[in-house]
Scaffold this motif. Structure first.
Motif, PDB file in Angstrom:
ATOM      1  N   LYS A 110       5.673  -6.246  -7.791  1.00 48.95           N
ATOM      2  CA  LYS A 110       5.468  -6.574  -6.382  1.00 48.95           C
ATOM      3  C   LYS A 110       6.808  -7.018  -5.803  1.00 48.95           C
ATOM      4  O   LYS A 110       7.775  -7.254  -6.540  1.00 48.95           O
TER       5      LYS A 110
ATOM      6  N   GLN B  21       2.908  -4.769 -13.969  1.00 51.03           N
ATOM      7  CA  GLN B  21       2.609  -4.955 -12.551  1.00 51.03           C
ATOM      8  C   GLN B  21       3.895  -5.334 -11.832  1.00 51.03           C
ATOM      9  O   GLN B  21       4.689  -6.132 -12.355  1.00 51.03           O
TER      10      GLN B  21
ATOM     11  N   SER C 114       2.582   4.388  -1.210  1.00 50.12           N
ATOM     12  CA  SER C 114       2.433   5.207  -2.417  1.00 50.12           C
ATOM     13  C   SER C 114       3.760   5.359  -3.146  1.00 50.12           C
ATOM     14  O   SER C 114       4.813   5.437  -2.520  1.00 50.12           O
TER      15      SER C 114
ATOM     16  N   ILE D 176       1.685  -3.054  -7.530  1.00 50.62           N
ATOM     17  CA  ILE D 176       1.771  -1.741  -8.167  1.00 50.62           C
ATOM     18  C   ILE D 176       1.437  -1.951  -9.640  1.00 50.62           C
ATOM     19  O   ILE D 176       2.073  -2.773 -10.314  1.00 50.62           O
ATOM     20  N   ARG D 177       0.427  -1.226 -10.123  1.00 51.40           N
ATOM     21  CA  ARG D 177       0.003  -1.352 -11.526  1.00 51.40           C
ATOM     22  C   ARG D 177       0.330  -0.061 -12.275  1.00 51.40           C
ATOM     23  O   ARG D 177      -0.004   1.025 -11.808  1.00 51.40           O
TER      24      ARG D 177
ATOM     25  N   ALA E 110      -1.340   2.763 -10.000  1.00 47.18           N
ATOM     26  CA  ALA E 110      -2.291   2.405  -8.946  1.00 47.18           C
ATOM     27  C   ALA E 110      -1.604   1.421  -8.008  1.00 47.18           C
ATOM     28  O   ALA E 110      -0.981   0.455  -8.459  1.00 47.18           O
ATOM     29  N   VAL E 111      -1.687   1.698  -6.712  1.00 45.52           N
ATOM     30  CA  VAL E 111      -1.130   0.797  -5.703  1.00 45.52           C
ATOM     31  C   VAL E 111      -2.289   0.099  -5.022  1.00 45.52           C
ATOM     32  O   VAL E 111      -3.161   0.745  -4.453  1.00 45.52           O
ATOM     33  N   GLU E 112      -2.305  -1.225  -5.127  1.00 54.13           N
ATOM     34  CA  GLU E 112      -3.385  -2.037  -4.568  1.00 54.13           C
ATOM     35  C   GLU E 112      -2.766  -3.108  -3.687  1.00 54.13           C
ATOM     36  O   GLU E 112      -2.369  -4.166  -4.177  1.00 54.13           O
ATOM     37  N   GLY E 113      -2.641  -2.821  -2.389  1.00 51.42           N
ATOM     38  CA  GLY E 113      -1.992  -3.764  -1.478  1.00 51.42           C
ATOM     39  C   GLY E 113      -0.535  -3.913  -1.843  1.00 51.42           C
ATOM     40  O   GLY E 113       0.198  -2.936  -1.908  1.00 51.42           O
ATOM     41  N   GLU E 114      -0.106  -5.145  -2.118  1.00 49.78           N
ATOM     42  CA  GLU E 114       1.292  -5.375  -2.465  1.00 49.78           C
ATOM     43  C   GLU E 114       1.581  -5.168  -3.952  1.00 49.78           C
ATOM     44  O   GLU E 114       2.724  -5.211  -4.374  1.00 49.78           O
TER      45      GLU E 114
ATOM     46  N   GLY F 290       0.789  -1.223   0.000  1.00 49.09           N
ATOM     47  CA  GLY F 290       0.000   0.000   0.000  1.00 49.09           C
ATOM     48  C   GLY F 290       0.826   1.280   0.000  1.00 49.09           C
ATOM     49  O   GLY F 290       0.266   2.372  -0.048  1.00 49.09           O
TER      50      GLY F 290
END
Length: 155
Positions: A144, A142, A28, A42-43, A36-40, A26
């Protein structure tokens, strides 16, 4: 002939890698556009070639070692390639970079471990690391499990 090989080869680590930094789920990124950061996870969606500043890591003070920026990367690129990049600010010397061309990804890939190494010789002290994703084309990427590892060098 062996002396010529050693002249152009990278030094070998003298010991195991040690974890210096890992991104938090999460957390930033520095660049916000197209990210977009969604949990672990990064998109990144790139409509054109772009360099995404992911993170900056302060004052490691490391010298005489091999620093490695490592991440797991998955791509859905319609053109071009994507790779990791690391800028290193050295005390009193300025900024220098390393590009992970050896682990560049093209097309559609599943998660692959990508590395971007940076060699610090004796007396070269890292003050700041800038961790980037470079997309030379278009598509989605993506990431992680981003981390920085340190390995001592043989003398």
């Amino acid at each position: 002939m062996q002396w010529l090989k050693t002249l152009f080869s990278s030094p070998e680590p003298a010991g195991p890698e040690v974890l210096l930094w890992r991104n938090e789920p999460g957390q930033s990124t520095m660049t916000q556009d197209d990210v977009a950061v969604e949990g672990e996870l990064i998109r990144v969606v790139a409509q054109e070639p772009v360099t995404i500043r992911l993170y900056e890591v302060d004052a490691l003070g490391s010298d005489s070692c091999l620093l490695t920026f490592r991440a797991k990367v998955r791509t859905e690129l319609t053109e071009g390639r994507a790779f990791l990049e690391m800028w290193c600010r050295l005390a009193g010397k300025g900024e220098f970079f390393s590009k992970g061309f050896d682990h560049a990804l093209v097309g559609h890939t599943d998660f692959a471990t990508c590395d971007c190494p940076f060699l610090l010789r004796a007396g070269q002290k890292a003050e700041l690391l800038k961790l980037n994703l470079v997309v030379e084309g278009r598509g989605a990427v993506q990431l992680k499990d981003l981390e920085i590892l340190k390995a001592p060098l043989k003398n």
